[in-house]
Design an enzyme around this catalytic site. Sequence first.
Site, short mmCIF file in Angstrom:
data_model
loop_
_atom_site.label_atom_id
_atom_site.label_comp_id
_atom_site.label_asym_id
_atom_site.label_seq_id
_atom_site.Cartn_x
_atom_site.Cartn_y
_atom_site.Cartn_z
N SER A 65 0.67 -1.34 0.08
CA SER A 65 -0.06 0.09 -0.07
C SER A 65 0.93 1.29 0.20
O SER A 65 1.84 1.43 0.74
CB SER A 65 -0.80 -0.12 1.27
OG SER A 65 -1.50 1.37 1.46
N GLU A 156 -16.22 -8.25 3.69
CA GLU A 156 -15.97 -7.30 4.69
C GLU A 156 -16.57 -8.09 5.68
O GLU A 156 -16.27 -8.17 7.28
CB GLU A 156 -16.62 -6.21 4.43
CG GLU A 156 -16.48 -4.97 5.33
CD GLU A 156 -16.46 -3.46 4.79
OE1 GLU A 156 -16.24 -3.41 3.71
OE2 GLU A 156 -16.87 -2.78 5.73
N ASP A 168 -22.87 0.15 -0.29
CA ASP A 168 -21.48 0.78 -0.49
C ASP A 168 -20.71 0.32 -1.69
O ASP A 168 -20.49 0.65 -2.78
CB ASP A 168 -20.37 0.73 0.59
CG ASP A 168 -21.03 1.57 1.83
OD1 ASP A 168 -22.04 2.19 1.68
OD2 ASP A 168 -20.63 1.36 3.00
C1 GLA Z 1 -22.24 1.92 6.25
C2 GLA Z 1 -22.37 0.46 5.62
C3 GLA Z 1 -23.63 0.65 4.84
C4 GLA Z 1 -24.72 1.28 5.47
C5 GLA Z 1 -24.59 2.56 5.79
C6 GLA Z 1 -25.44 3.17 6.69
O1 GLA Z 1 -21.81 2.66 5.13
O2 GLA Z 1 -21.17 0.05 5.12
O3 GLA Z 1 -23.77 -0.87 4.54
O4 GLA Z 1 -25.39 0.17 6.19
O5 GLA Z 1 -23.34 2.57 6.78
O6 GLA Z 1 -26.52 3.36 5.84
#
Ligand code: GLA
Length: 397
Positions: A65, A156, A168
């Site tokens: 990294s 994750e 995300d």
């Molecule tokens: C983080 C998690 C997502 C989601 C948001 C809240 O970003 O990674 O999966 O739950 O919090 O909306």
Amino acid sequence: MTSSSDEQISIQARSGSHQFVAPARVNLIGEHTDYTGGLVMPMAIPFTTVAQLRSATDGRYSFSSGLFSAGRSMATDDRSPRVGDWSDYPIGVLREFQQRGLQIPPFALHLTGNVPLGAGLSSSASVEVVTAIALLSHAQATLPIEVIAKLCQSAENNYVGSPCGIMDQFAVTAAKRDHALLLNTRDLTFELLPMNNNSLSNCRIVVANSGVRHSIAGGDYGLRRREVEVGQTKLLQRFPELRDLGDGTLEQLSACADELSPESMRRCRHIISENQRVRNARQAMLDGDPARLGSIMTAAHASERDDFECSIDEIDFLVDAAVSLRGCYGARLTGGGFGGCTVNLVNAADVDEFTSAMKSAYRSKFSLELETYVCEAVDGALARNAAQHTNSIRETN
Ligand code: GLA
């Protein structure tokens, strides 16, 4: 809604060293709904994680990294557990591929980037997705978007140990330039909503970074998730016709009050009302109505603060300060909460005055420097690796 399964990641495998990029994301509305089958509306923003991958002649997998000193190198049959540093994220993705039987030749992967860490802008998903795309290319394999997103989420959840939802990873993979992505997390269908409809074209998305770091693995996120899941289970037992919590009404939730803790009641009230706000926000976007969209965002913040209790003083201050300023239509905490960033909808002509007033208010109150980013919606990793786009983020001073 568009079915995501139509699109395939298809990247030409080439010899030598190759570079891949993934963006970050900001969530406009729909918070904590993505682990209940609910609605979310993120967009990708032009912070990037860059992966440089080359074939390795030493028969090993190596990870390094540009941001952290310690790298890792392992035999291709190594199955050792996580070590608790940055390398868990790319290695978690590798493990998911291996568990699915994908043969990946030896490689050296180098990661770098500029996504703010622990700011609620999906630095983790950005690393996971860019790794997945680099490894797919290296293995000359293709996968549909939703499989890539789920695989990264599993990395994750299972290897890193963070109980995140799917938002995300999906947004970082599938987002489209100039659009927000309205994702139904129950079936992973999505709709692209133009960010420049009518008066919305005169608005900018401003992200304000409180500088208070948060971590999904930190415990608060998992506790909230459990409180929600207890409520969801009771609601679905009482009303078996519902498919998930977001389908329920506040009246149905009230009917479960005798069986739920006050905390679970409040968390579930947030989820049910938040799904409705996402639907209303969709309509405001289609109508190109920033005033309506902004007021829905600010209402969402009140629900995060009072019902979901995932805000903090610094963030509440930033939201209150923002909505009192000229040109700000609405503001809210974005991401998992307990720190991180606010997302603000601001009239373009007022952005400079807005950011400088916000910085000076934050400095006076907390003696902290506020970073603000004026963001355009950019392509997700799928489109970015097909054709690179100019970095259009602007950091204001
Ligand atoms: C983080 C998690 C997502 C989601 C948001 C809240 O970003 O990674 O999966 O739950 O919090 O909306």
